[in-house]
Design a protein around this motif. Structure first.
Motif, PDB file in Angstrom:
ATOM      1  N   CYS A1248      75.124  41.599  58.775  1.00 11.53           N
ATOM      2  CA  CYS A1248      76.479  41.753  59.312  1.00 11.53           C
ATOM      3  C   CYS A1248      77.370  42.523  58.352  1.00 11.53           C
ATOM      4  N   GLY A1249      76.834  42.916  57.185  1.00 12.20           N
ATOM      5  CA  GLY A1249      77.615  43.710  56.243  1.00 12.20           C
ATOM      6  C   GLY A1249      78.387  42.907  55.240  1.00 12.20           C
ATOM      7  N   ILE A1250      78.071  41.633  55.061  1.00 10.90           N
ATOM      8  CA  ILE A1250      78.798  40.796  54.098  1.00 10.90           C
ATOM      9  C   ILE A1250      78.162  40.989  52.715  1.00 10.90           C
ATOM     10  N   PRO A1251      78.941  41.301  51.692  1.00 11.89           N
ATOM     11  CA  PRO A1251      78.391  41.545  50.341  1.00 11.89           C
ATOM     12  C   PRO A1251      77.737  40.288  49.770  1.00 11.89           C
ATOM     13  N   ILE A1252      76.763  40.510  48.855  1.00 14.53           N
ATOM     14  CA  ILE A1252      76.052  39.390  48.236  1.00 14.53           C
ATOM     15  C   ILE A1252      76.994  38.608  47.335  1.00 14.53           C
ATOM     16  N   SER A1253      77.830  39.326  46.703  1.00 16.70           N
ATOM     17  CA  SER A1253      78.731  38.649  45.776  1.00 16.70           C
ATOM     18  C   SER A1253      79.621  37.653  46.517  1.00 16.70           C
ATOM     19  N   ARG A1306      77.311  39.591  36.242  1.00 14.35           N
ATOM     20  CA  ARG A1306      76.333  39.007  35.333  1.00 14.35           C
ATOM     21  C   ARG A1306      76.921  37.792  34.625  1.00 14.35           C
ATOM     22  N   GLU A1307      78.131  37.926  34.170  1.00 14.24           N
ATOM     23  CA  GLU A1307      78.750  36.822  33.440  1.00 14.24           C
ATOM     24  C   GLU A1307      78.994  35.647  34.387  1.00 14.24           C
ATOM     25  N   GLN A1308      79.452  35.956  35.628  1.00 13.30           N
ATOM     26  CA  GLN A1308      79.745  34.898  36.607  1.00 13.30           C
ATOM     27  C   GLN A1308      78.472  34.165  37.001  1.00 13.30           C
ATOM     28  N   CYS A1309      77.404  34.890  37.214  1.00 11.25           N
ATOM     29  CA  CYS A1309      76.162  34.279  37.669  1.00 11.25           C
ATOM     30  C   CYS A1309      75.527  33.452  36.544  1.00 11.25           C
ATOM     31  N   LEU A1310      75.628  33.918  35.266  1.00 13.56           N
ATOM     32  CA  LEU A1310      75.076  33.148  34.159  1.00 13.56           C
ATOM     33  C   LEU A1310      75.813  31.810  34.031  1.00 13.56           C
ATOM     34  N   ASP A1311      77.126  31.830  34.214  1.00 13.88           N
ATOM     35  CA  ASP A1311      77.877  30.580  34.159  1.00 13.88           C
ATOM     36  C   ASP A1311      77.427  29.642  35.280  1.00 13.88           C
ATOM     37  N   TYR A1312      77.244  30.210  36.516  1.00 10.04           N
ATOM     38  CA  TYR A1312      76.844  29.389  37.649  1.00 10.04           C
ATOM     39  C   TYR A1312      75.459  28.784  37.413  1.00 10.04           C
ATOM     40  N   VAL A1313      74.533  29.572  36.846  1.00 11.36           N
ATOM     41  CA  VAL A1313      73.155  29.096  36.649  1.00 11.36           C
ATOM     42  C   VAL A1313      73.146  27.981  35.609  1.00 11.36           C
ATOM     43  N   ALA A1314      73.952  28.140  34.585  1.00 10.79           N
ATOM     44  CA  ALA A1314      73.992  27.119  33.539  1.00 10.79           C
ATOM     45  C   ALA A1314      74.465  25.800  34.140  1.00 10.79           C
ATOM     46  N   GLU A1315      75.467  25.856  35.004  1.00 11.58           N
ATOM     47  CA  GLU A1315      75.961  24.637  35.640  1.00 11.58           C
ATOM     48  C   GLU A1315      74.885  24.008  36.533  1.00 11.58           C
ATOM     49  N   ALA A1333      63.010  25.774  37.737  1.00 11.47           N
ATOM     50  CA  ALA A1333      62.153  26.863  37.250  1.00 11.47           C
ATOM     51  C   ALA A1333      62.634  28.192  37.845  1.00 11.47           C
ATOM     52  N   HIS A1334      63.003  28.179  39.116  1.00 19.48           N
ATOM     53  CA  HIS A1334      63.466  29.409  39.777  1.00 19.48           C
ATOM     54  C   HIS A1334      64.757  29.882  39.139  1.00 19.48           C
ATOM     55  N   LEU A1335      65.654  28.941  38.821  1.00 22.04           N
ATOM     56  CA  LEU A1335      66.922  29.300  38.211  1.00 22.04           C
ATOM     57  C   LEU A1335      66.746  29.822  36.794  1.00 22.04           C
ATOM     58  N   LYS A1336      65.835  29.196  36.074  1.00 23.90           N
ATOM     59  CA  LYS A1336      65.591  29.684  34.717  1.00 23.90           C
ATOM     60  C   LYS A1336      65.050  31.106  34.761  1.00 23.90           C
ATOM     61  N   THR A1337      64.222  31.386  35.708  1.00 27.24           N
ATOM     62  CA  THR A1337      63.721  32.751  35.841  1.00 27.24           C
ATOM     63  C   THR A1337      64.882  33.687  36.131  1.00 27.24           C
ATOM     64  N   CYS A1338      65.766  33.231  36.998  1.00 28.01           N
ATOM     65  CA  CYS A1338      66.939  34.047  37.295  1.00 28.01           C
ATOM     66  C   CYS A1338      67.813  34.211  36.055  1.00 28.01           C
ATOM     67  N   GLN A1339      67.910  33.144  35.239  1.00 26.82           N
ATOM     68  CA  GLN A1339      68.735  33.196  34.030  1.00 26.82           C
ATOM     69  C   GLN A1339      68.181  34.220  33.075  1.00 26.82           C
ATOM     70  N   ALA A1340      66.849  34.224  32.944  1.00 25.04           N
ATOM     71  CA  ALA A1340      66.223  35.177  32.017  1.00 25.04           C
ATOM     72  C   ALA A1340      66.478  36.593  32.508  1.00 25.04           C
ATOM     73  N   LYS A1341      66.408  36.793  33.804  1.00 31.77           N
ATOM     74  CA  LYS A1341      66.631  38.157  34.338  1.00 31.77           C
ATOM     75  C   LYS A1341      68.081  38.560  34.165  1.00 31.77           C
ATOM     76  N   LEU A1342      69.000  37.609  34.346  1.00 32.65           N
ATOM     77  CA  LEU A1342      70.408  37.933  34.173  1.00 32.65           C
ATOM     78  C   LEU A1342      70.729  38.340  32.747  1.00 32.65           C
ATOM     79  N   GLU A1343      70.080  37.688  31.808  1.00 32.35           N
ATOM     80  CA  GLU A1343      70.354  38.031  30.405  1.00 32.35           C
ATOM     81  C   GLU A1343      69.890  39.452  30.120  1.00 32.35           C
TER      82      GLU A1343
END
Length: 1346
Positions: A1248-1253, A1306-1315, A1333-1343
């Motif tokens: 529908c065109g809604i941004p991911i963010s 990147r900064e916003q998502c790292l904060d969210y993942v940590a929480e 485990a999925h979030l940690k993988t995402c955390q590593a990619k975000l860094e």
């Protein structure tokens, strides 16, 4: 009159009548097509209009009706005479002799007995001696001499031994004889020949019998027998047939009308001479048959032991086919010839003793001797009495009346008895009788109420007694005048030789089936004549009719003032006497001019004043009082005083007034109530033939004309009788008041005379010019109507039929100008009221049209058509526009058709009432306007009929599929114009109408174009009347679907948009999608409109847009209901009009749970209440999943995703109606419940065109809200799983993200993942490890995400 060309059947076609008027002037439908080449267009009769101009006012027509009913009443009075059975006072229920009656014993039975003046009804006209050539033959007589009469041919005959002589008894001329026999002649008879046996020149057969043979001689005449009987008679020298008598002595011979010959013999047997053209297998050409004895009596003669009783008289009743015989001993035998007259059976035989005893039982006071000896049998025909069949005369003059049927039985039954009904005693039996009684009667005759007795009281001379009831036709009992006259010598033969005038055959029988009395028909009957033949010659006696008596009295008195004339009027009653005097007064014979003047004087002297009603001792001539009231005319026209109103109900009229009506009724009696035309078969086809010949109709017309001249000639007579001096057509009877009742009635009589005379003269012409051919040319409906019409119908209500006959007559000669002009001129002379000046012009116009159609020169052809149209336009009120137009169209003169129709329409409505009626929306109370409008529409319909024919040419209606009769291209329909020519003619007609200033003609054309779906041709017309036509309502929907196109063509876009809005808003069955289209077109028109042409342009544009949006919502509701299976009523409500949003919501969307429609409604209404919108979305999601229930989960979520995508395209731009956070929450809850893939919601929203963010933020918000719903659904970390998927999707789409934005994400998502990891570490849920485990993988990619 010039003789016309040879008649050809193809020149005759059917009559074209006007179409029925419109059923409603508000609705114009044109579907009737008349081919231009129809044979109807060749008829003169098709040009005649019956709708207007009857040639007289309504009052004149009512005058005719009044006079016609007076004629009816006089005819009824004339027919109310008592029957012979009534006069004899015989009960119809009588069966036996006990019901018989007797008369002759009262003075009233012979009222004028002993009055010397009463003998005037019988006088000797002349005595004609025997031809001198016969006298010297008597001295050669050896054996036998007989004498008799042949009244059929006005001859007397004499036999001397074997020779017979025949001569005219009137003057003793034309003596013929036959001497070819060698034996003495015993009997003589003149009979009619059988049809088809002899040649036509054999008119009679002379039957002669001797002791040894029976001979048939042929009788012919050199010319037809005239009234004087002076034509030459010829006897064929050789007998036609001759058969032996076989010893039979023939005494009397009698023939029947169909040629049978019966003979009475001395041996008492009745024989028949049977003859035929050829010998048969078991019969000869001529043979003698015995009807009295059976065949076995010849084989066993001892069976025929009865004593011979010679048959002296044989009589035949041809009307009933009954034969009677009288024997020498007075025995009467009855034979039945059967209903067809071809059989023979013996019915009954009554001896003389039985006859005498029966009479004595009835007349018990009369001496038995008065009933001895029967001298004559006289049959009574059905024209005199239906119940009494035979009169038997005794030797003393007593008449015995018999019947052969039971009186209470059917009249069609065959004879079964011979019963006495009445005994009539001769004069002299009354108590104070002054005359002696007849005795020794040896010859007797009875014929139509007249009895003649020949008594031989001395050997040197006979006395002739005559008794006649002609003077007393209406007397309740049998009353007879009587007189005696001496005849020198013994009467050998006696016969009634009254000449049957050809006009007497016109008199129809009465309702009783009998002939009217002589008083009624004396103007058509010759005086009754009687011939008595003695050795001294022929004595010719003439019975005077009442008119003869009056003429004699006038001549003897040399005027009308004598007491004898006055007594005549008193005795006959003034009315009957006046009717009799009118016969003399209207006599055209110049030799009787003086007597006619005296009769006219007597009419005014004794009939002009109303006599006081006083009882009379004896008034046998009239059955009722003639001072009757005329009948009331039905349905009088309001506001018009007519004759019926002028003639008071208690009015008493003079005898002369009543006599005028009575005499006219008697003149018209033959045809007044008898159908003039009768149907017969000719070559297997039913055709109409005239019931009367031209001579017979002319006879009636001449008498009517004489009576009309009498009225005109005797103007201003003694009051109150004042005949007219002007034509009744122009007289306004309302000027006669008070005591003018009789004058008003005479006005009606004059009007009737004029009309009757015209009709009779017309019928005379028609019968002269082949009535059958003329009637075969008129329209079938008119022919059926004519078949049952009497003269009364033709005179009172048959004006249209008469005009149809006139035009058919002219149509027969339309190819011969000389004949047509001559007949036209003659018709104008004899019947100007029926064939008017206008009719003559129409006939001329028709001749010009027919000549122009045959002309090959185009210029002359067009000139002829225009000339004919000019003639028709001069008499527009009398033109059958339909018929003339058909003829013009068949010649291709379509512009002339339009010209004529428009001109006639204008003439029919010169005041323009029709247009005013039309513009005022056709009010029901405007009767004059309605009539004018209908009259105009009849003219316009003719134009439309021709247009229908033209536009249909070359395009025949679709027919049922069929196999062609032969190979090749299809066969074009016959008699059609080429398509291009037809189109050209149609365009010319339409252009001519558009070029006229006749607004109603424009309206008619416009309506036809609308009805035939030729709207493009309609809108191409440039006329000021078109917009008025399109905008007219008249209680109906205006033609807005054409009006907006009209405005658009005129570049008036604002009016076009306004009209389209009206179309969209109109109440009716217009589908919603069409309404939406109308609104869309309105917006397009408005967008093309210049700003300065519309003051409220912006507001109107906004209004249209809003209307369109609401209409789209309504269309959406309609589609939803149709998919939901909504009822026809609900669908009809949605299509009936444009509804408001409130109505759509409350009456349709809410009851039917149309959540998507609800969302559209609140969106269109701008109602953005969050709670309501979220509730609608929740129901919408549940409804969509419910709709896909029963299918795999993947399919269900795909369907929901598709719906979200669809709605997002409509509402995503407005968060108020697309609450994304609520939608995500509800969808994720349903996803958990369905255990569907966790990524489908995100995928749907991403599409529908809604941004991911934005999605990450919304999901994070939902997670931090701490809603317990996830715990309830036992998936507390479902949102974290979706967030991990979203963060992965974010990193996968990093190339498309701007660097600066990428760092912030990147900064916003790292904060969210940590929480999220902190929360998961404290969770005991089994799925927390996988998500961590999925979030940690995402955390590593975000860094590493830069």
């Amino acid at each position: 009159m010039a003789r016309g060309p040879e008649f050809r059947p193809e020149r005759i076609s059917r009559l074209i009548l006007l179409q029925e008027p419109f059923t409603s002037p508000c609705v114009l439908n044109y579907h009737c097509q008349i081919p231009a080449s129809s044979p109807q267009s060749k008829m003169l009769s098709s040009t005649l209009s019956f709708s207007g101009g009857e040639g007289g006012s309504d009052g004149a027509m009512q005058d005719l009706e009044v006079a016609g009913r007076l004629i009816d009443k006089h005819l009824s009075i004339d027919s109310s005479f008592p029957s012979l059975l009534d006069k004899l006072r015989v009960s119809p229920q009588g069966k036996d002799q006990g019901f018989a009656s007797v008369s002759g014993l009262s003075e009233s039975d012979y009222p004028n007995s002993g009055d010397a003046r009463s003998a005037r009804h019988l006088h000797i006209t002349r005595k004609v001696p025997l031809p001198s050539e016969l006298v010297h033959h008597f001295q050669h007589m050896q054996c036998n001499c007989m004498m008799g009469l042949f009244p059929e041919i006005n001859r007397a005959w004499l036999t001397i031994d074997s020779d017979i002589y025949v001569w005219v008894y009137e003057d003793g001329s034309d003596l013929a004889y036959f001497d070819g026999l060698h034996e003495t002649i015993l009997s003589v008879g003149l009979v009619k020949p059988k049809a088809g046996v002899f040649k036509p020149r054999i008119q009679h057969l002379l039957c002669l019998t001797t002791t040894s043979e029976i001979v048939l001689l042929g009788v012919s005449f050199s010319q037809s027998t005239d009234v004087e009987g002076n034509s030459g008679m010829h006897l064929l020298p050789e007998p036609l047939f001759s058969v032996p008598t076989d010893g039979s002595y023939i005494l009397t011979i009698r023939g029947t009308n169909d040629g049978r010959i019966f003979m009475g013999a001395k041996d008492g047997c009745l024989y028949e001479l049977v003859y035929q053209a050829e010998d048969g297998w078991f019969s000869r050409k001529c043979q003698k048959v015995n009807h009295s004895r059976s065949a076995i009596s010849y084989l066993l003669p001892f069976l025929a032991f009865s004593e011979d009783d010679p048959i002296n008289q044989v009589e035949v009743d041809d009307s009933r086919h009954i034969l009677y015989t009288l024997s020498d001993k007075g025995t009467i035998t009855v034979y039945d010839l059967d209903s067809d007259g071809k059989s023979m059976s013996r019915v009954v035989s009554v001896p003389h003793n039985n006859i005498m005893n029966a009479a004595l039982q009835v007349a018990k006071t009369v001496d038995k001797a008065n009933f001895k000896g029967v001298v004559s049998l006289c049959p009574i025909s059905t024209s005199e009495s239906t119940h009494i069949h035979l009169v038997v005369v005794t030797g003393t003059g007593v008449r015995l009346y018999y019947t052969t049927l039971p009186l209470n039985g059917g009249l069609n039954h065959r004879p079964s008895q011979l019963t006495l009904l009445h005994v009539r005693l001769p004069p002299g039996f009354a108590a104070n009788a002054t005359v002696y009684r007849p005795t020794k009667v040896h010859k007797a005759l009875y014929s139509f109420g007249t009895g003649v007795l020949c008594s031989n009281e001395s050997n040197e001379a006979d006395t002739v007694w005559t008794m006649s009831s002609d003077q007393y036709p209406y007397h309740p009992t049998l009353a007879e005048s009587q007189s005696t006259h001496p005849v020198d010598g013994y009467v050998w033969a006696l016969a009634d030789v009254t000449q049957e005038l050809w006009c007497s055959a016109l008199i129809p029988p009465t309702v009783q089936g009998t002939r009217p009395p002589l008083l009624v028909t004396q103007h058509q009957h010759a005086p009754r004549r009687l011939v008595l033949l003695s050795a001294n010659g022929a004595h010719i006696l003439t019975f005077q009719r009442p008119v003869d008596q009056l003429r004699q009295l006038l001549e003897e008195s040399s005027g009308a003032e004598s007491a004898m004339v006055k007594d005549f009027f008193t005795a006959m009653t003034p009315v009957q006497a006046c009717a009799t005097a009118l016969i003399i007064a209207t006599d055209p014979n110049t030799q009787n001019t003086q007597v006619a003047e005296w009769a006219t004087r007597a009419l005014f002297l004794y009939g002009a004043n109303i006599p006081p009603i006083a009882p009379t001792t004896f008034a046998p001539q009239t059955p009722t009082n003639y001072n009757f009231n005329p009948p009331t005319v039905s349905t009088p026209v309001p506001g018009n005083q007519n004759v019926n109103a002028t003639i008071g109900q208690d009015a008493q009229f003079s005898p002369l007034h009543n006599a005028l009506y009575l005499y006219l009724a008697r003149i018209l009696r033959p045809a007044w109530s008898t159908p003039f035309a009768k149907e017969t078969l000719s070559e297997g086809k039913a055709v109409l033939v005239s019931a009367m010949t031209a001579e017979e109709v002319g006879f009636l017309a001449s008498h009517v004309e004489l009576l009309a001249k009498f009225l005109i000639t005797n103007q201003g007579g003694t009051a109150p009788f004042q005949p007219l001096s002007t034509s009744s057509a122009g007289v306004n009877v309302t000027r006669f008041t008070g005591d003018g009742s009789e004058r008003a009635s005479l006005l009606a009589l004059r009007s009737l005379l004029d009309q009757v005379l015209e009709v009779l003269r017309l019928l005379t012409v028609l019968t002269t010019h082949s009535f059958t051919t003329i009637t075969s040319a008129i329209q079938k409906e008119v022919r059926e109507q004519l078949r049952g019409m009497t003269l009364r119908d033709l005179v009172l209500t048959g004006r249209e039929v008469c005009r149809s006959l006139i035009m058919a007559l002219l149509d027969r000669y339309h190819g011969d100008n000389a004949s047509a002009d001559a007949i036209s001129g003659r018709l104008r002379e004899i019947c100007p009221g029926l064939y008017r000046v206008e009719d003559a012009k129409l006939a001329k116009a028709n001749e010009i049209i027919l000549a122009s159609k045959a002309n090959t020169n185009k210029a002359e052809k067009e000139k002829g058509f225009k000339e004919a149209v000019m003639l028709c336009k001069q008499i527009g009120h009398h033109v059958n526009v339909n018929g003339i137009s058909s003829q013009l169209a068949s010649g291709g003169a379509y512009e002339c058709v339009v010209d004529l129709c428009l001109s006639v329409a204008s003439q029919r409505d010169p005041a323009g009432l029709a247009l005013n009626y039309y513009k005022n929306n056709e009010p029901a109370d405007d009767h004059q306007g309605y009539m004018a409008f209908t009259s105009r529409m009849e003219c316009y319909r003719v134009i439309i009929d021709q247009l229908n024919q033209l536009v249909g040419t070359g395009v025949p209606p679709p027919a049922s599929p069929s196999v062609p009769s032969r190979p090749g291209p299809p066969t074009p329909p016959p008699s059609t114009l080429p398509s291009t020519d037809a189109t050209q003619y149609a365009n010319q007609m339409m252009a001519q109408i558009v070029g006229s200033n006749d607004e109603l003609a424009h309206v008619t054309l416009y309506q036809w174009l609308v009805d035939t779906n030729r709207t493009d041709r309609l809108l191409a017309i440039s006329s000021s009347f078109l917009e008025t036509f399109l905008t007219r309502t008249n209680g109906q929907t205006p033609l807005n679907h054409l009006l907006w196109r009209y405005h658009e063509r005129k570049r008036d876009y604002f009016k076009a948009a306004k009209t389209l809005l009206l179309l969209a808003e109109q109440i009716g069955d217009t589908p919603v999608n069409v309404r939406v289209e109308y609104l869309s077109r309105a917006l397009m028109c408005l967008s093309s409109c210049e700003m300065n042409t519309a003051a409220n342009y912006s507001d109107f544009m906004l209004h249209l847009e809003e209307k369109k949006e609401v209409a789209r919502v309504q269309l959406m509701v309609l589609d939803a209901l149709q998919s939901e299976g909504g009822s026809a009523d609900v669908i009809g409500q949605l299509n009936s009009s444009l509804l408001t949003l409130t109505v759509l919501y409350e009456k349709f969307a809410e009851p039917w749970s149309l959540w998507e429609c609800k969302l559209a409604i609140v969106h269109c209404a701008g109602h953005s209440e969050p709670q309501l919108v979220q509730s609608i979305w929740t129901k919408l999601i549940d409804s969509e999943l419910q709709r896909s229930r029963g299918v795999p989960v993947e399919t269900r979520v795909d369907s929901l995703a598709s719906k979200i995508k669809t709605l997002a395209r409509l509402y995503s731009a407005n968060p108020s109606y697309f609450p994304l956070e609520h939608i995500i929450k509800e969808c994720e809850i349903r996803s958990v419940q369905l255990r569907a893939d966790t990524s489908w919601v995100v995928a749907a929203l991403r599409s529908c065109g809604i941004p991911i963010s934005r999605l990450i933020n919304i999901y994070h918000k939902l997670y931090r809200s701490g809603d317990s719903v996830w715990e309830v659904e036992r998936s507390p970390h479902h949102l974290l799983d979706v967030l991990a998927h979203l963060i992965t999707m974010l990193m996968d789409s990093s190339p498309s993200i701007q660097p600066q934005q990428k760092r912030a994400l990147r900064e916003q998502c790292l904060d969210y993942v940590a929480e999220y990891l902190t929360d998961l570490s404290a969770s005991a849920d089994p799925s927390s490890g996988v998500i961590s485990a999925h979030l940690k993988t995402c955390q590593a990619k975000l860094e590493r995400f830069t």
